[in-house]
Each structure stands twice: as structure tokens, then as C-alpha cells.
Design a protein around this motif. Sequence first.
Motif, short mmCIF file in Angstrom:
data_model
loop_
_atom_site.label_atom_id
_atom_site.label_comp_id
_atom_site.label_asym_id
_atom_site.label_seq_id
_atom_site.Cartn_x
_atom_site.Cartn_y
_atom_site.Cartn_z
N ASP A 1 -5.54 7.00 -4.23
CA ASP A 1 -6.07 7.99 -5.41
C ASP A 1 -4.93 8.21 -6.72
O ASP A 1 -5.17 8.97 -7.62
CB ASP A 1 -6.28 8.79 -4.36
CG ASP A 1 -5.35 9.32 -3.58
OD1 ASP A 1 -4.79 8.74 -3.36
OD2 ASP A 1 -5.60 10.91 -2.73
N LEU B 1 -11.51 10.52 -5.86
CA LEU B 1 -11.23 9.17 -5.38
C LEU B 1 -10.93 9.33 -4.30
O LEU B 1 -11.04 8.01 -3.68
CB LEU B 1 -10.21 9.24 -6.84
CG LEU B 1 -9.72 8.66 -8.60
CD1 LEU B 1 -8.48 7.79 -8.51
CD2 LEU B 1 -10.86 6.71 -7.86
N ARG B 2 -10.32 10.37 -3.67
CA ARG B 2 -9.47 10.41 -2.78
C ARG B 2 -11.13 10.92 -1.19
O ARG B 2 -11.25 10.13 0.27
CB ARG B 2 -9.01 11.87 -1.76
CG ARG B 2 -8.47 11.97 -0.77
CD ARG B 2 -8.14 11.05 0.00
NE ARG B 2 -6.46 11.17 0.11
CZ ARG B 2 -5.47 11.22 0.60
NH1 ARG B 2 -5.70 11.62 1.53
NH2 ARG B 2 -4.68 10.85 -0.28
N ALA C 1 -12.75 7.07 -1.45
CA ALA C 1 -11.84 5.88 -0.67
C ALA C 1 -11.92 5.91 1.12
O ALA C 1 -12.50 5.49 1.31
CB ALA C 1 -10.23 6.16 -1.10
N ARG C 2 -12.29 6.92 1.65
CA ARG C 2 -12.59 7.44 2.55
C ARG C 2 -14.46 7.47 2.82
O ARG C 2 -14.27 6.42 3.96
CB ARG C 2 -12.21 9.17 3.41
CG ARG C 2 -10.90 10.09 2.96
CD ARG C 2 -10.74 11.27 3.21
NE ARG C 2 -9.78 11.72 3.54
CZ ARG C 2 -8.91 12.73 3.32
NH1 ARG C 2 -10.19 13.88 3.73
NH2 ARG C 2 -7.83 13.10 4.05
N HIS D 1 -14.20 3.64 3.11
CA HIS D 1 -13.24 2.91 3.51
C HIS D 1 -12.13 2.43 2.76
O HIS D 1 -11.90 0.68 2.97
CB HIS D 1 -13.43 2.04 4.54
CG HIS D 1 -14.07 3.42 5.35
ND1 HIS D 1 -13.97 3.97 6.18
CD2 HIS D 1 -15.66 2.87 5.83
CE1 HIS D 1 -15.46 4.67 7.37
NE2 HIS D 1 -15.52 3.75 6.74
N LEU D 2 -11.92 2.50 1.22
CA LEU D 2 -10.91 2.12 0.26
C LEU D 2 -8.92 2.24 0.34
O LEU D 2 -8.99 3.32 0.91
CB LEU D 2 -11.64 2.60 -1.48
CG LEU D 2 -12.73 2.40 -1.32
CD1 LEU D 2 -13.80 2.66 -2.56
CD2 LEU D 2 -13.17 0.44 -1.10
N GLN E 1 -5.87 3.88 -0.07
CA GLN E 1 -5.27 5.73 -0.64
C GLN E 1 -4.23 5.37 -2.36
O GLN E 1 -3.61 5.96 -1.87
CB GLN E 1 -5.30 6.50 0.63
CG GLN E 1 -6.32 6.60 1.49
CD GLN E 1 -5.66 7.73 2.07
OE1 GLN E 1 -4.54 8.35 2.22
NE2 GLN E 1 -6.61 7.54 3.22
N THR F 1 0.51 -1.50 -0.05
CA THR F 1 -0.08 -0.27 0.40
C THR F 1 0.49 0.59 -0.14
O THR F 1 0.59 1.56 -1.20
CB THR F 1 -0.57 -0.11 1.23
OG1 THR F 1 -1.43 -1.12 1.34
CG2 THR F 1 -1.68 1.21 1.00
#
Length: 588
Positions: free
Chosen positions: A200, A187-188, A191-192, A195-196, A198, A19
Motif C-alpha cells: 500500500d 489500499l491497506r 489488501a486485508r 489477502h493481498l 501489503q 515483500t
Amino acid sequence: MKLEYSWGNARVDLLAGVTVAAISLPQAMAYALIAGVDPRFGLYSAIVVTLVASIFGSSSHLINGPTNAISLVVFSALAFFDPDARFDTYQAMFLLGIMIGSIQILIAVFKLGDLTRYISESIVIGFMAGAGTLVGLTQLGNLTGIRDRGTGQQHVLYRIWLTLSTGHVNWRALGIGLGTIVLVVVLRKLARKYHLPQFDMLLALIAAAAVAAAFGWSKPALDGKTIISVVGSVPRSLPLPHIPEIQFWWVKELSGSALAIAFLGLLEALAISKSIANTTREKLDYNRQCLAEGLANLTGGFFQCLPGSGSLTRSAINFQAGAVSRFSGVLAAGTVALVVVALAPFARYIPKSALAGLLLVTAVRLVDWKRLSYAMRASRYDAGLVLVTALSAVFISVEFSILIGVALSILMFVPRAALLRSSELVVSSERVVRERLPEDPPCTAMLLYDLEGELFFGAAPELDRCFDQLKQRTKDEGIRFVVLRLKRTRNPDMVSLERFDHFLHDMQAQGVTVLLCGVRPAFAKAMANLRFQDWLPTDRVFPEEDEKFSSTLKAVRYVYELLQQNSCPHCGQNEPSGADQPPLYYLV
């Protein structure tokens, strides 16, 4: 508690490392662009600096490598080179990394890591605000597709103005850059919300490269030029050992920047590791972390790396991904190395305007807006430090803005530390020792004063004024006893002790008895070293005790015992007159 490492821990570290690597790849190239050097040096830093710091560090979650702030200072440090002198610029950058690492290792060897705590948080906030502003300004040329203009001897703001005022906007490049910004922000948020992971920045960069390739904008024409500027080829190889080709006059030019970057890097790394450790309760060895930072930059200088430090974003992601040991950093470096070997040729399709878009988003995120607002409202001292440091970063130079901020904080702090407060106390009709009120009747037998503050050379003028006032009052009012309460004074030095010596001797010459109460151990030791006991009777010094056995009350009782014929009606009511007299109370 010692961690028992298991295959389960290894799996978690592997996930965290991969990650972090996904974030490191676009950031490393973008930060190299900030520093004005080839993107491959940022990738090399994400391999070597990250690896070495993870092996030798103290924090289980800190991820080192290229950072926004360090890269901006590197850009400023290398600004004396002309834009076309690429080879010399690169060699000087490698030398700068070696110098930074050497300074940080010396700081660790002499256990000076705690010196970073003397750099005010307001300075860091101001630096980040100034650095973020400058990052945004320096990427306007890349965002609009305009070639940089100017020389290394010109100020960076003037070079930006030359670039924007004399060039023509490449609308395709601008569209790619703005599209990248929008995509990163969207994308951010997704993601938030869901809960994906990050990813982005990496996904936005891949999308921008795909769009540019699909329209043929990143494909070289017959003359070798592309419609929009691209990163260019990145060698499909790992960083190899390299001894920089240097000129010794570079050392003089880079020394100030190396010192500033060394302290800034340590400040970044220690602040991030402390912040995470506050949550994990991990015990950190700050000097070991300083040594790891130095070893990482020193090694990086010999492996063609961009200097680096602890990364806030990558460390936070590493922690949030559940990393349990420094092995996650090793795995992150290894993953970046594998990607460089396998996919490096595809970097030539990445538009520079897309990287500029990433950096503009990063610049906005670099500024801690909440803490910036907090510092500006907290006090004039903090607001002044923030503004001066931020403006120095933009209008003078990034690397010296921290030094300017530190110098200003010292200049502003010394007068504040030198404020020695003196207040008159009284024994009230209720037999309570407290601060004197305007309506309290005057005492013609005793002066009782409380001193508070640092007893160092800067406070000498305030101490002189207090003593001159006491001398004048004893003379004008015929007072024979003075009690000085020293409980709230600290750190006496030679200058302040010399003032006490002169004052006590002058009072003795005038027939005035001075009692010192609340004498703390440091003050008592200093008096003993200077042999005050040879001429100052021991019954005039009352060491500090707990509240129940207050030295101030002892001194006041002793004065009452010495007052044989007291003409002061105020003190007369407080003199011992029998068993029915209530005791003195202490309230200051």
C-alpha cells in the motif's frame, strides 16, 4: 530442532525478502525525513543495517533498519544544529550511529541484555504515544508545503509553531499529501480484505509521484525550483565506507541521546523478536541479538547510515510472508540495493508532502490504541507512567522521555516495594492457625505475627514500627512468647537483619522468647553469615518446610510445651491433653 535449508526455503525467503523490500523503500525515505536528513541515508540504512543485523542476529524473522521511533529520537538528538548546517548534521548522525553501536556491543559483551526487561511496558506505550504525536506535528510543515523555520537552539514545538504561523500553505502539496493518506488507507483495507501483499505505501508513493509529474509540479523551472517540494536526487550508488568528520564537543552533546537510543533500540528489537518467537517457539539468544544490533549500527556509522533497530511492521510482514531464516533479511537488503542502483534517479519526482502523508498514517499506527487504553485503565501507576512519558516526549525531548519514565517508575516502585505487611494470627477454637478476626478473644500468652514483603533498606521504617508495636504489647500485656512467621518475606539485606538483631536482643533483655518460623534459605544463610547462632539458640529458629510439616505449627506447639502454667483461657483449650485432642491445622 535444526532447520534443514532447502531450495523451497530459499524461494519462500526470496518472496518474503522482496515483500519486505517493497515496504522498506518508502519507509526508509520517510524515516530519514523524520530524522531531518537526506532520504538516501534512510535507504543506505535499509541496506547496511538490515544486512549486518540479519547476518549476526538470533531471530529468524526480525528485520532491522530505520524505524519511526529511532528516527524521531535522532531528530531530537541533532536539534542543536541549525537547519542549514547540513554537512555537520550528517557527520554528527554518523558519529551518533557509531556511539550507539559501541554502547550496544558493550551491553552484549557484559551480557546486560536482560536489563531491558526492567523498562516497564507502560513506559514503552507512553513513549510510542508521545512519539506518534510528535511525528504527526513535525510533518505538518511538509504536508502543507511550508518551509521549516527556526534554529537548532529552539524547542521543536516552537519551531513547528513558527513554521505554521509564518508560512503560506501550498495547496497543491496539501492535496498530494491528503490524497496519499486516503490512498494508503484504502489500499491497506483492500489488501486485508482480499489477502493481498501489503504494498500500500509503495503504490501510494508511486501514484503521488505520477500525479505530481503529470501536472508538472515536480519539474524544475528555469530557476531550478519546483512548484511543490520534492525529495531531490538520490545518487545511483551503494553506500561507501566513510569516516565521519567530527568535532569532539559533539560527543558530549550526543552522549545522552546515544545511551537512550541504544536502550530504546534494544528494547524494540528484543520485544519484537520475543513476540514472534512466542508464536514460532524459536529459542532466542538475547545477548547475541544485542551484539547484532550493535554491530549493525556501528557498521552503519561508517557507511553513512541512519541509526536503526528492529522494525515492527517489516518484521511482521517478513513473518507473515513465511520467511524461514535470517536469509530473508539478507535478500531484503539486496533487493533495496538493486532498486537504489537501478531506480534512484526517479526519487527526485517524489513529493515531500506524499512522504509526510505516509508518516502521518504511520504515526497513527505507531500508537497501540488498545494497549494504551488498557494501561490507562489498569492502575494509577501505569496511567502515571504512560502520561509522564508521553508528555515528556512531546514537551521535553524524545530521547530523555524514556529515561524520565524509567526514573519515575523506580521512584514509584520503591515505596510500593517497601510496603511490609504485618498481620496478627491466632489459633482458633477449632485449632486452626489463621488471621485474627475482630471477634477473636485476646491471647495473653503468645503473640503470633506474619510478615510479608521485601526485607530491604526501604522497608526498615515499616519493620521498626512492627517491632515497636510488638515490644509495647509484650510489655503492656505481660506476654512472654512471640512467634514471627517469615515465610512470605524476601531478599533480606544488612539493614533489615540489623533490625532483627536489635529486636531479638531487646526481647531477650525483657525476658521474652522470640521464635522465628518459616525461615527461608536466604534468610537462614544471612543469619549464619552474621553469626546469629553464637547468641540465638537454635531451637528458636524453625526453617521453612512444606505444608504437611509446617514450621509455623511446630513453633506454636513448642510454645505450648513451654507454657507450664498458662493463665490464658484461649490457649489453655489448645494445649496437648491426650490422644483424643485433634491436631493443629494450618490456614493462613
